[in-house]
Design a protein around this motif. Structure first.
Motif, mmCIF file in Angstrom:
data_model
loop_
_atom_site.group_PDB
_atom_site.id
_atom_site.type_symbol
_atom_site.label_atom_id
_atom_site.label_comp_id
_atom_site.label_asym_id
_atom_site.label_seq_id
_atom_site.Cartn_x
_atom_site.Cartn_y
_atom_site.Cartn_z
ATOM 1 N N SER A 26 30.455 -21.296 12.862
ATOM 2 C CA SER A 26 29.101 -21.162 12.330
ATOM 3 C C SER A 26 29.039 -21.838 10.968
ATOM 4 C CB SER A 26 28.756 -19.687 12.150
ATOM 5 O OG SER A 26 29.121 -18.954 13.287
ATOM 6 N N ASP A 27 27.831 -22.021 10.494
ATOM 7 C CA ASP A 27 27.641 -22.573 9.156
ATOM 8 C C ASP A 27 27.407 -21.413 8.193
ATOM 9 O OD1 ASP A 27 27.382 -24.367 7.116
ATOM 10 O OD2 ASP A 27 25.700 -25.471 7.985
ATOM 11 N N VAL A 28 27.558 -21.673 6.909
ATOM 12 C CA VAL A 28 27.328 -20.639 5.902
ATOM 13 C C VAL A 28 26.261 -21.106 4.916
ATOM 14 C CG1 VAL A 28 29.608 -19.572 5.980
ATOM 15 C CG2 VAL A 28 29.230 -21.551 4.516
ATOM 16 N N ALA A 29 25.604 -20.124 4.301
ATOM 17 C CA ALA A 29 24.555 -20.471 3.329
ATOM 18 C C ALA A 29 25.135 -20.768 1.953
ATOM 19 C CB ALA A 29 23.548 -19.324 3.240
ATOM 20 N N LEU A 30 26.432 -20.531 1.788
ATOM 21 C CA LEU A 30 27.069 -20.821 0.498
ATOM 22 C C LEU A 30 27.056 -22.323 0.259
ATOM 23 C CD1 LEU A 30 30.172 -18.524 1.008
ATOM 24 C CD2 LEU A 30 28.167 -17.988 -0.385
ATOM 25 N N ARG A 126 24.837 -13.088 -2.038
ATOM 26 C CA ARG A 126 23.902 -13.184 -0.912
ATOM 27 C C ARG A 126 23.132 -14.489 -1.079
ATOM 28 N NH1 ARG A 126 21.387 -7.064 -1.303
ATOM 29 N NH2 ARG A 126 23.395 -6.007 -1.299
ATOM 30 N N ARG A 127 23.031 -15.217 0.010
ATOM 31 C CA ARG A 127 22.404 -16.535 -0.072
ATOM 32 C C ARG A 127 21.549 -16.814 1.156
ATOM 33 N NH1 ARG A 127 24.544 -16.156 -4.425
ATOM 34 N NH2 ARG A 127 26.228 -17.398 -5.306
ATOM 35 N N PHE A 160 21.906 -17.718 6.550
ATOM 36 C CA PHE A 160 22.009 -16.549 5.669
ATOM 37 C C PHE A 160 23.467 -16.134 5.574
ATOM 38 C CE2 PHE A 160 22.560 -11.923 5.326
ATOM 39 C CZ PHE A 160 21.967 -11.705 4.087
ATOM 40 N N THR A 161 23.910 -15.828 4.366
ATOM 41 C CA THR A 161 25.282 -15.345 4.163
ATOM 42 C C THR A 161 25.278 -14.157 3.207
ATOM 43 O OG1 THR A 161 26.360 -17.473 4.530
ATOM 44 C CG2 THR A 161 27.539 -15.926 3.133
ATOM 45 N N ARG A 162 26.071 -13.159 3.572
ATOM 46 C CA ARG A 162 26.341 -12.064 2.650
ATOM 47 C C ARG A 162 27.857 -11.947 2.567
ATOM 48 N NH1 ARG A 162 24.317 -5.767 2.907
ATOM 49 N NH2 ARG A 162 25.590 -5.072 1.170
ATOM 50 N N GLN A 163 28.389 -12.324 1.414
ATOM 51 C CA GLN A 163 29.844 -12.337 1.247
ATOM 52 C C GLN A 163 30.253 -11.341 0.171
ATOM 53 O OE1 GLN A 163 31.889 -15.589 -0.928
ATOM 54 N NE2 GLN A 163 32.922 -16.012 0.994
ATOM 55 N N PHE A 169 29.302 -11.828 6.265
ATOM 56 C CA PHE A 169 28.396 -11.792 7.405
ATOM 57 C C PHE A 169 27.486 -13.022 7.314
ATOM 58 C CE2 PHE A 169 24.289 -10.267 9.163
ATOM 59 C CZ PHE A 169 24.703 -10.054 10.455
ATOM 60 N N ASP A 170 27.398 -13.770 8.408
ATOM 61 C CA ASP A 170 26.578 -14.999 8.398
ATOM 62 C C ASP A 170 25.693 -15.072 9.638
ATOM 63 O OD1 ASP A 170 28.164 -16.562 6.198
ATOM 64 O OD2 ASP A 170 29.680 -15.944 7.650
#
Lengths: 289, 171
Positions: A26-30, A126-127, A160-163, A169-170
């Motif tokens: 998957s891709d990440v929002a970071l 969070r991004r 969306f990413t929550r790291q 979680f993405d």
């Protein structure tokens, strides 16, 4: 020749140095920091089979996408992905089993990512980011086993990413608008991914300094494809929906990430007579500069 | 005779260095709370950006505590804006800036200031739970050098402010 390549890929994938890995699909929002360069080298092996026709086709695909990412600012990044593809298909005709193969550069992806929202907390990021870009027709679309679409295809998406220090979680959704080339148009593609990562080592974080960590990765990777069009008519043996469950493992250090995963199909809902994906194995190494 | 001169020269140079170091080592340590820092891979960017700040001598990142501990080069003042810019360009936010420094408290136009002589840098001191205005004024009157710990905040057009949490009277 193909056996040698397969052996090399197998050594890479299963080498103790590279742990039995499981990469991120998957891709990440970071986004990278301003001026950051990330290079990602991937190796992906896909096996397709279950041909319902008497040809009993099966296909093996080796992909080696190399990605270069550059952070223009801390919010805006650009990336270029150039894959090298090797395809081999076996089929039976008049009782004789034969193979054809093609290899070469695939379609190059030029993408941009812009962070539109962020919330920074102590030990948590969070991004939300938007992506947009093009898939360029650099792959050979005249090859027997097509290596490219032959068309310029726009791609858009939201991530969306929550790291946090313990887990990540993405979610990502991307849509590829495939266009026509040489009187053939591949169906549009909607990719939907859900990813969860959990640090398993060290279980308890050291008080001081920076540590490397081992993550277990669990992903659901979905791909819904519309039917292709040939000379304006829908191709009945094309399009459909596939959902993979992708467990993986990931080693994260300060300057590099090594990861690997296996993708196993949960849902295979393809139109007409098409080869189904049996499994795929991905290994990747990311380096930052 | 010549060897004695060499020894005296070496001792003199060492003393000069020691004195200079102690005059300028008036901001002992700075802790920056880095919000959004949540993985080892992210730390590289933070370190790289902070290293670009010319006044920074040493950086140690504590991932669990989400903070960067830095020490400044001996002859440079604390430039809060440059620290914040570095953290922002690394993709994070500054949660707090905590300093340990040596200097003097003075009163000017009804405002208490913490002045770092060697650097010519001053901070507006505000009252905190740990440090009442009466207590601060006592220290001002005693006119002694102090070692403080506290959080600083940046403001536009005026000196940065400092909320002192601990004071140690030195001399």
């Amino acid at each position: 020749m193909n056996k040698i390549i397969l052996a090399l890929v197998a050594i890479w994938v299963f080498s103790p140095l590279f742990v039995f890995a499981v990469p991120i699909n998957s891709d990440v929002a970071l986004t990278p920091f301003k001026g950051q360069i990330i290079i990602r080298n991937q190796a992906k092996y896909t096996r397709k089979a279950n041909d319902p026709t008497e040809k009993d086709r099966d296909m093996q695909i080796w992909m080696f996408p190399n990605t270069f990412v550059y952070g223009l600012t801390e919010k805006l990044a650009f990336s270029l992905t150039a894959p090298y593809i090797i395809k081999e298909q076996k089929s039976t005709s008049a009782g004789i089993r034969s193979a054809i193969s093609d290899s070469g550069i695939g379609d190059i992806n030029l993408m941009s990512k812009y962070r539109v929202w962020s919330k920074d907390l102590s030990g948590e990021a969070r991004r939300i980011s938007l992506i947009g870009g093009l898939e360029l027709p650099t792959g050979d679309d005249k090859a027997q086993l097509k290596l490219g679409s032959g068309s310029i295809d726009p791609i858009v998406g939201v991530l969306f990413t929550r790291q946090s220090l313990n887990q990540e979680f993405d979610i990502d959704l991307t849509y590829q608008f495939n266009t026509e080339a040489s009187n053939y148009e591949f169906g549009d593609i909607l990719k939907y991914n859900l990813a969860y990562q959990r640090r398993v080592w060290p279980w308890k974080l050291p008080e001081k300094g920076v540590y490397s960590q081992l993550n277990l990765v669990f992903e659901l990777n979905g791909e819904y494809t519309q039917k292709d069009k040939s000379a304006g008519s829908l191709v009945k043996d094309s399009g459909g929906n596939t959902l993979f469950i992708s467990p993986g493992i990931q080693w994260v250090a300060k300057r590099w990430v090594l990861e690997s995963s296996i993708q196993l199909p949960l849902i295979k809902d393809l139109n007409g007579n098409q080869l189904e994906t049996d499994y795929a194995i991905v290994t990747s190494l990311r380096l930052t500069f | 005779m010549r060897s004695k001169i060499y020894i005296i020269q070496i001792i003199t140079i060492a003393l000069c260095f020691f004195i200079a170091h102690n005059v300028f080592a008036e901001i002992e340590k700075i802790d920056i709370g880095v919000e959004g820092l949540s993985c080892p891979f992210c730390v590289w960017g933070l370190e790289k950006k902070l290293k670009e700040v010319k006044s920074i001598d040493k950086i140690t990142v504590y991932l669990k505590q989400a903070k960067a501990e830095i020490s400044l080069k001996s002859d440079t003042p604390l430039n809060i804006a440059s620290l914040k810019k570095a953290v922002k360009e690394a993709g994070f936010s500054v949660g707090y800036i905590y300093i340990i420094a040596t200097g003097n408290l003075t009163e000017k136009e009804d405002q208490i200031l913490f002045y770092i002589k060697g650097l010519g840098q001053e901070f507006l001191v505000y009252e905190t739970d740990a440090m009442s205005k009466a207590k601060l004024l006592e220290v001002v009157k005693s006119n002694v050098t102090i070692r403080i710990e506290g959080k600083i905040h940046e403001h536009k057009d005026i000196a940065p402010s400092l909320g002192i949490e601990k004071i140690e009277l030195l001399k």
